[in-house]
Design a protein around this motif. Structure first.
Motif, short mmCIF file in Angstrom:
data_model
loop_
_atom_site.label_atom_id
_atom_site.label_comp_id
_atom_site.label_asym_id
_atom_site.label_seq_id
_atom_site.Cartn_x
_atom_site.Cartn_y
_atom_site.Cartn_z
N GLU A 190 37.41 14.36 23.72
CA GLU A 190 36.25 13.52 23.45
C GLU A 190 35.69 12.89 24.72
O GLU A 190 34.50 12.56 24.79
CB GLU A 190 36.62 12.39 22.47
CG GLU A 190 37.06 12.86 21.10
CD GLU A 190 38.54 13.19 21.02
OE1 GLU A 190 39.02 13.54 19.93
OE2 GLU A 190 39.24 13.11 22.07
N TRP A 219 33.44 13.14 19.07
CA TRP A 219 33.18 14.58 19.22
C TRP A 219 33.95 15.34 18.15
O TRP A 219 35.12 15.06 17.88
CB TRP A 219 33.62 15.06 20.61
CG TRP A 219 33.46 16.53 20.82
CD1 TRP A 219 32.30 17.23 21.00
CD2 TRP A 219 34.52 17.50 20.82
NE1 TRP A 219 32.56 18.57 21.13
CE2 TRP A 219 33.90 18.78 21.02
CE3 TRP A 219 35.89 17.44 20.67
CZ2 TRP A 219 34.65 19.96 21.09
CZ3 TRP A 219 36.64 18.61 20.71
CH2 TRP A 219 36.02 19.85 20.93
N ASN A 261 31.47 11.68 30.88
CA ASN A 261 31.19 12.93 30.18
C ASN A 261 30.98 14.07 31.17
O ASN A 261 30.64 13.86 32.34
CB ASN A 261 29.94 12.78 29.32
CG ASN A 261 30.20 11.99 28.06
OD1 ASN A 261 30.60 10.83 28.12
ND2 ASN A 261 30.00 12.60 26.91
N THR A 280 25.14 19.71 30.69
CA THR A 280 26.45 19.08 30.88
C THR A 280 26.47 18.37 32.22
O THR A 280 26.15 18.97 33.25
CB THR A 280 27.57 20.15 30.85
OG1 THR A 280 27.50 20.86 29.61
CG2 THR A 280 28.94 19.50 30.98
N ASN A 286 33.57 22.85 29.78
CA ASN A 286 33.87 21.47 30.16
C ASN A 286 35.27 21.45 30.76
O ASN A 286 36.27 21.50 30.05
CB ASN A 286 33.81 20.54 28.94
CG ASN A 286 32.40 20.11 28.62
OD1 ASN A 286 31.85 19.24 29.30
ND2 ASN A 286 31.80 20.73 27.62
N ARG A 322 33.16 15.33 26.14
CA ARG A 322 32.18 15.91 25.22
C ARG A 322 31.57 14.91 24.24
O ARG A 322 30.62 15.23 23.54
CB ARG A 322 32.85 17.03 24.41
CG ARG A 322 33.41 18.14 25.27
CD ARG A 322 34.42 18.99 24.51
NE ARG A 322 35.00 20.01 25.38
CZ ARG A 322 36.02 19.80 26.21
NH1 ARG A 322 36.56 18.59 26.28
NH2 ARG A 322 36.48 20.77 26.97
N ASP A 381 36.45 25.90 27.05
CA ASP A 381 35.01 26.03 27.19
C ASP A 381 34.65 25.69 28.63
O ASP A 381 35.53 25.66 29.50
CB ASP A 381 34.26 25.14 26.18
CG ASP A 381 34.56 23.64 26.36
OD1 ASP A 381 35.17 23.26 27.38
OD2 ASP A 381 34.17 22.85 25.47
#
Length: 533
Positions: free
Chosen positions: A453, A476, A365, A331, A44, A456, A42
């Motif tokens: 995790e 997550w 994050n 994000t 991230n 996210r 994705d």
């Protein structure tokens, strides 16, 4: 929770990255061995910022190029980066490329459009996404749009091919702040960054149509994965609402063309609340300047290491919770330094702090961005001089051989590129040193790639053994991990692992000495991080 503190003796101990080799400590304790990667496809990602001109020269002409970047893709993959951001690569008259002459052509010093396509293809084959700097606040004064517009003004043309471009820029018959005079005409043009960078009229339907065409070219024909947007606070000087409205157009336009295009903006503001306003545009991310070297002494990361701070663990917990509350959409894009700021090593100073700064960033994050050369502790000699922040990457010790042309000397850099700007050595010299900054960065990125995790997860506080140790729970997709961060540089702590539930120590990341596990006990060394799952 049962724990005991131990003073770190301070004698030289070699660092072994806890999840690279399964080693036994001399007292019978063992280290966590880590395990397979768990990379989610994705947006991230672990992003790596590259100034192409200074990164890698494939042609031995002293200038970095796109083929050089392609040559280093295996290096980037091995380091754990699955996204790269290229500073401007379009044709330009300056060394940095932030004045675009032609939005559809790669800068000739860097290669060709085909070289870019090859780079993207090879990057995608390795699971690496590529975004490019998109400069749409202004163009170069050498851009044909501006040349035709000023020609029309100088010749009094009110119709025809040249005249239509007058609407592309902000012209005035009276001089104003931030304006410069048109050569050969009694007109002035907005150019707030530099006289060679005329500001675009972003209210123009024709300009917006051009922007859409440019996006289609890069996202479809060139298969780019998104854009870093330059200077978004300057689109409409002093008008946040109009900046946000225009960014909404940019974001929606990009995603109509490529649904998963990643958009990250440069909103260099002094507070998180100010940066948060820009997320109303719908863009994915905006850089977290409040934690970077760009924030100076108020950097939220730098403050964690203040000797006056008695509870740095609590402060880190509060920081992550406050960020989660403030940035309730989008994000995060944390970073320590970039091409406009002092380098991470300048801000943090010592080798252990350079490592720990990277470690703290790695448990945050969002999308972590790392500036090329920070993984070997490069420094800039003058934080007020942009070219000094963009000196060549040092790949080997031979790069500094007497008489050798050392890649590229940035235009405007009046200093001498010497070994002193690479106080921690080259990539080559650090690769085989398990205690190097290079290997710490590599381990930090692996930590993120092992535990999705981290990037996210929803953040909660967990019980901690000490005010020096941040204890965080991240959840997550139905999975939770515990992250422990020891921010003391002198004390180690024994942690009862089962106090956190049915978990085991999955990984540790150690800046000074290796953390160990014996039965249910984790000995968390000074400046160490542990992940339990």
């Amino acid at each position: 929770m049962k724990f005991k503190r131990k003073l770190y003796a301070g004698f030289a101990l070699s660092l072994t990255l806890a999840f690279t080799l399964p080693l036994a400590a001399c007292n019978g304790d063992t280290q966590p061995t880590g395990g397979p990667l768990n990379i989610v496809d994705d947006n991230n990602r672990n992003w790596y910022e590259i100034f192409v001109r200074s990164f890698c020269d494939s042609g031995d002409d002293g200038v970095g190029d796109l083929k050089g970047v392609t040559m280093k893709l295996d290096y980037l993959k091995e380091m754990g980066y699955n996204g790269i951001w290229l500073m401007p690569i379009c044709e330009s008259t300056t060394y940095h490329g932030y004045d675009v002459s032609d939005y559809y052509t790669v800068e000739k010093d860097y290669g060709t459009n085909e070289d870019f396509k090859e780079l993207v293809e090879e990057a995608h084959a390795r699971g690496i996404n590529v975004i490019i700097d998109m400069v749409i606040n202004h163009t170069s004064s050498s851009n044909e749009w501006f040349r035709k517009a000023t020609s029309a003004l100088a010749n009094g043309e009110t119709s025809g091919e040249n005249a239509k471009y007058v609407d592309y820029y902000n012209f005035s018959q009276t001089n104003q702040s931030g304006y410069n005079k048109v050569n050969g005409a009694n007109w002035y043009y907005e150019s707030r960054f530099d006289k060679i960078m005329p500001d675009l009229n972003l209210d123009s339907a024709a300009v917006r149509a051009e922007i859409k065409n440019i996006f289609e070219f890069w996202l479809t024909e060139m298969d780019c994965d998104g854009f870093r947007l330059d200077a978004v606070t300057s689109y409409y000087t002093g008008n946040v609402q109009k900046n946000v409205e225009f960014l909404r157009f940019v974001n929606e336009t990009a995603k109509e063309i490529k649904e998963d295009a990643y958009i990250v903006g440069e909103a260099w503001e002094g507070t998180d609340r100010q940066i948060r306003e820009y997320y109303e545009s719908g863009c994915d991310s905006f850089f977290l300047f409040t934690m970077s070297a760009g924030a100076g002494s108020s950097s939220s990361v730098k403050q964690l290491f203040s000797p006056l701070l008695s509870s740095p663990g609590r402060k880190l917990e509060s920081l992550l919770l406050e960020l989660q509350e403030t940035y309730d959409v989008g994000t995060l894009a944390p970073f320590l330094g970039n091409h406009d700021t002092a380098r991470a090593a300048n801000m943090l100073g010592t080798e252990n702090l350079i490592k720990m700064g990277a470690g703290v960033t790695s448990v945050m994050n969002g999308n972590v961005f790392v500036y090329y050369g920070d993984e070997i502790g490069m420094i800039c000699s003058d934080a007020s001089n942009d070219p000094s922040k963009r000196i060549p990457m040092r790949w080997s010790e031979n790069d500094m051989a007497e008489g050798q042309v050392f890649n590229y000397k940035p235009q405007g850099f009046n200093g001498v590129i010497t070994k002193e700007l690479y106080p921690n050595g080259s990539v080559e010299s650090q690769k085989n040193d398990p205690s190097s900054i290079y290997n710490y960065y590599k381990a930090a990125m692996r930590l993120r790639n092992r535990h999705p995790e981290i990037a996210r997860g929803t953040v909660e506080r967990a019980d901690s053994v000490s005010p020096y140790v941040a204890a965080l729970k991240k959840t997550w997709n139905g999975e939770s991990i515990i992250i422990l961060v020891n921010l003391s540089d002198t004390e180690c702590f024994d942690v009862t692992v089962s106090a956190y539930g049915d978990v085991k120590v999955a990984d540790t990341l150690d800046a000074i000495s290796k953390s160990t596990v014996k039965g249910d006990n984790l000995t968390l060394q000074p400046y160490s991080i542990a992940v339990l799952r």
